[in-house]
Design an enzyme around this catalytic site. Structure first.
Site, PDB file in Angstrom:
ATOM      1  N   LYS A 177       0.838  -1.202   0.000  1.00  0.00           N
ATOM      2  CA  LYS A 177       0.000   0.000   0.000  1.00  0.00           C
ATOM      3  C   LYS A 177       0.881   1.263   0.000  1.00  0.00           C
ATOM      4  CE  LYS A 177      -2.082   2.162   3.281  1.00  0.00           C
ATOM      5  NZ  LYS A 177      -2.738   2.414   4.550  1.00  0.00           N
ATOM      6  N   ASP A 197      -6.776   0.995   0.875  1.00  0.00           N
ATOM      7  CA  ASP A 197      -6.855   1.093   2.335  1.00  0.00           C
ATOM      8  C   ASP A 197      -8.249   0.628   2.738  1.00  0.00           C
ATOM      9  OD1 ASP A 197      -8.574   3.090   1.621  1.00  0.00           O
ATOM     10  OD2 ASP A 197      -7.704   4.628   2.901  1.00  0.00           O
TER      11      ASP A 197
END
Ligand code: SF4
Length: 259
Positions: free
Chosen positions: A169, A187
């Site tokens: 991420k 997320d």
């Protein structure tokens, strides 16, 4: 006497074993409880997939409403962006910004961060969750940037992921925001929106990421990550989605949407 007690114990043990067995049998036969979330997921699976025209329509609306969406993590350069993203794991952007404003005023390069040192860094970020581990990681990643990458943030996913505290991420956010790559960082908000809307259902962030990359036309990919995050953060809220003001409520496949 001892013999009687022993045989009584054996008897009791047999009775207990038998009742456990029959309890297990009964629970195995029980039909699965159909919770609302499970039912919703099931009907979402059965819902029609978005057509390419619908996906285009949704992102055209996001673009019209917010042509230049911005991330909410404050930073001064790719390095401070990387540090902010590493600090943001399991913390809010607002909480991270509060800590980094003062931190980045004194340490906006890997060398300045090393000069500051782990102990003082901890003081700056002590309001951020898991700050001890994060301070260690920030120092270690700064060292690695200096020794292996000429003090620059590298531009490939594999290299960013090799830095302490940085995962997929983090790499996606940095590649997108610092270097303009068409990546999709997933997320909690993007994961929820991808699943709820039916745009890219998936059991893991990676499945949702790959699904979104597959369906979103490339002309929208630079900003798609921010549109979806902001949509999840301010409209498609986890507990009470604000479907009545949602830009894409006619396209959304969520069986529990309230409009
Ligand atoms: S209609 Fe509701 S559930 Fe669907 S995306 Fe909009 S806010 Fe989320």
């Amino acid at each position: 006497m001892a013999k009687i007690i022993r045989s009584q114990r054996i008897k009791n043990a047999r009775v207990q074993a038998l009742s456990k067995k029959s309890a297990a049998k009964t629970s195995a036969k029980k039909p699965a409880v159909k919770t609302p979330a499970r039912a919703a997921r099931k009907s979402l699976k059965a819902a029609k997939r978005w057509t390419p025209a619908e996906v285009r329509e949704a992102f055209t609306r996001f673009r019209k409403a917010n042509p230049e969406p911005k991330g909410e993590l404050e930073h001064l350069n790719p390095y401070t962006l990387l540090v902010a993203v590493v600090l943001s794991a399991q913390a809010t952007d607002a909480g991270v910004n509060k800590a980094t404003r003062a931190l980045f005023a004194v340490a906006d390069t890997p060398q300045k961060m090393l000069d500051l040192g782990e102990e003082r860094l901890r003081d700056y970020i002590k309001t951020v969750g898991l700050y001890r581990t994060k301070a260690k990681n920030v120092i270690a990643l700064s060292e690695k940037l200096i020794t292996e990458f000429g003090s620059e943030v590298p531009r490939t996913r594999a290299e960013i992921e090799s830095l302490p505290g940085a995962g997929r991420k983090t790499a996606n956010v940095v590649l997108n925001m610092a270097f303009g790559e068409y990546t999709m960082a997933v997320d909690t908000h993007v994961f929820r929106v991808g699943n709820r809307t039916g745009l890219a259902p998936g059991n893991t962030p990676l499945e949702v990421e790959l699904g979104l990359e597959k369906v979103i036309p490339s002309e929208f990919m630079l900003h798609a990550h921010h549109w979806l995050i902001l949509h999840g953060r301010y409209t498609c809220l986890a507990r009470t989605p604000r479907c009545e003001v949602c830009l894409i409520n006619d396209l959304c496949r969520w069986p529990e949407k309230t409009v």
